[in-house]
Design an enzyme around this catalytic site. Structure first.
Site, short mmCIF file in Angstrom:
data_model
loop_
_atom_site.label_atom_id
_atom_site.label_comp_id
_atom_site.label_asym_id
_atom_site.label_seq_id
_atom_site.Cartn_x
_atom_site.Cartn_y
_atom_site.Cartn_z
N ARG A 33 59.52 -24.95 26.62
CA ARG A 33 58.24 -25.20 27.31
C ARG A 33 57.68 -26.55 26.90
NH1 ARG A 33 52.91 -23.46 25.13
NH2 ARG A 33 51.32 -23.62 26.78
N ARG A 74 35.67 -26.58 29.23
CA ARG A 74 35.52 -26.91 27.82
C ARG A 74 34.14 -27.50 27.55
NH1 ARG A 74 40.72 -27.35 25.51
NH2 ARG A 74 42.41 -27.39 27.04
N LYS A 219 50.14 -18.19 35.61
CA LYS A 219 49.63 -17.69 34.34
C LYS A 219 48.43 -16.78 34.62
CE LYS A 219 49.37 -20.70 30.96
NZ LYS A 219 49.03 -21.97 30.26
N THR A 280 51.38 -15.75 23.93
CA THR A 280 50.19 -15.98 23.10
C THR A 280 50.16 -15.13 21.82
OG1 THR A 280 48.95 -16.40 25.15
CG2 THR A 280 47.71 -16.35 23.09
#
Length: 477
Positions: A33, A74, A219, A280
């Site tokens: 990845r 963010r 995802k 994760t």
């Protein structure tokens, strides 16, 4: 014993050298990845080149997955290195950067924030490590009470418990990274934060404009994506595969709900004949520790029992101290889980009608492999890898050898559970194709006299999805 569950390893400073790539392959990595959230375009070019060169040298068919950063919401840059937020204190999140110059006021780049939250909402910073309760909204400012404090640094993620914060499907950076992925001829492209199937349209349009053939992995990390079965199933159907991205998903829906949702996503993806990656914090402690916790081993094993195609390592291999040890530990956990009887047999679609000849042959092959004596392997002669993918949806203890003359097909099959990709061209006479396929496996030492192999193929060479033949051969020794 051949491990069926695949391992995805993230490349970073701890794992980017040719020597380390080779060692990771030896330990069992199947997919590498490239995380576009970090690093430069030239850095990713160098990494992809190294991976391809090492794989070619070792004659291993491994895939490369590029992971788009996506529209992650963010906070902005703090006025100092970090802020210490204390339980019970007050803090303001503002979309007016000029106000964010004190310890009690933090800027947020998400301009829609004041209109997206209300008093009583829970906001989560830094993957949920810091929790805020909205006390009120005033103009550009969202006033909050600190429920769970901690140390906050610049550019950390912001989520709302239950979802509801969403930005455009792809950013300008994502567009540039899609172009990079096409340039590097990556096998898979992971799309971050899609809320629904329509969020994939800009990515598909960009790939189509570039005449690129890259499989899209969605995802699953938004609460909206799992809010209903219809939304989830539509997103899976619009994708070439999915990733259970448990970081942001756990933050948005709550960790207590995550395990059930993980199982549902894996189940629905397999029913749709789509590969699925579980990701994760699978072996997070091994960023520093040379051995995993028992809980981490159980977590990996649980995903294997759920039927995931692959389990993924992030910081463990990108920046961790023990990249090869963590891959070896994950491989051991997968193999241990694969000894369980329920991973070796399948009742998948046993009560459903089959839609295509290709699917009929694929499912029949694995059913025969599971119920006929002395079968040691299934061999799939494939152009596109589709038949191998469908075969891999059924549980079995036997390997599926996906044989193709196309390098890209072999690299994609590296993600599919139970499939061993082999790059080979068997076109030296129709009568010899099946024999040569069997002998290719026999040459590896996997067959003994009297062993059977099941072979699937299509009459029309050069066209994917046309499998219409199943043969059972006995190896003479």
């Amino acid at each position: 014993m051949v491990r069926r569950t695949k391992i995805v390893a993230t490349i970073g400073p701890a794992s980017g050298s040719a020597e380390m790539i080779a060692r990771l392959l030896d330990k069992g990595v199947n997919v590498f990845r490239l995380n576009f959230s970090h690093g430069s375009a030239d850095g990713h070019r160098e990494q992809a080149s190294i991976i391809r060169a090492v794989c070619a040298d070792k004659k291993i068919n491994a895939a490369i997955l590029g992971d788009l950063q996506g529209p992650k919401i963010r906070i902005g840059d703090l006025h100092k290195e970090s802020l210490t937020l204390l339980d019970g204190g007050d803090i303001t999140l503002t979309i007016d950067d000029s106000k964010a110059k004190t310890d009690n006021c933090v800027s947020v780049g998400y301009k829609a924030l004041p209109g997206s939250v209300a008093a009583g909402d829970t906001l989560l910073l830094d993957d949920g490590l810091i929790q805020l309760t909205v006390s009120g909204v005033e103009g550009d400012d969202v006033h909050c009470k600190i429920k769970v404090g901690g140390e906050l640094k610049s550019r950390k993620g912001l989520n709302r418990l239950g979802g509801g914060l969403s930005a455009p499907a792809i950013t300008e950076k994502d567009v540039a990274d899609i172009e990079l992925a096409v340039e590097l001829k990556l096998d898979f492209l992971a799309v971050s934060f899609p809320s629904c199937a329509d969020d994939l349209i800009p990515v598909k349009d960009k790939l189509a404009a570039l005449n690129a053939n890259i499989n899209i992995i969605s995802k699953i990390e938004r609460a909206e994506a799992v809010a209903s079965d219809d939304t989830l199933n539509a997103l899976i159907a619009a994708s070439d595969g999915v990733m259970v991205a448990r970081g942001d998903l756990g933050v948005e829906i709550g960790d207590a709900q995550l395990i059930g949702v993980q199982k549902k996503i894996i189940r629905q993806a397999r029913r749709a004949n789509k590969p699925v990656i579980t990701a994760t914090q699978m072996m997070e402690s091994m960023i520093h520790s040379p051995v995993p916790t028992r809980a981490e081993v159980f977590d990996v094993a649980n995903a294997v029992l759920d039927g995931t195609d692959a389990v993924m390592l992030s910081a463990e291999t990108a920046t961790g101290k023990h990249p090869t040890k963590v891959v070896a530990a994950m491989a051991d956990a997968c193999l241990g889980a694969e000894q369980h009887p329920e991973t070796r047999t399948s009742r998948y679609r046993i009560d459903k009608m089959i839609e295509t000849t290709n699917e009929s042959i694929a499912l029949s092959a694995i059913y025969a492999a599971n119920h006929l004596e002395n079968v040691r392997a299934s061999i799939c002669l494939t152009e596109s890898g589709e038949t191998a993918l469908i075969m891999s949806r059924l549980s079995s203890s036997l390997p599926i050898y996906g044989m193709s003359r196309h390098q890209q097909t072999c690299q994609r099959m590296a993600l599919y559970r139970g499939v061993v990709p082999i790059l080979v061209d068997l076109n030296d006479g129709e009568d010899n194709v099946y024999h040569n396929a069997m002998m290719t496996i026999a040459d590896t030492g996997a067959l003994q006299a009297g062993d059977r192999v099941i072979i699937t193929c299509g009459d029309i060479r050069g066209s994917g999805g046309m499998t219409n033949t199943l043969k059972i051969l006995e190896y003479p020794g």
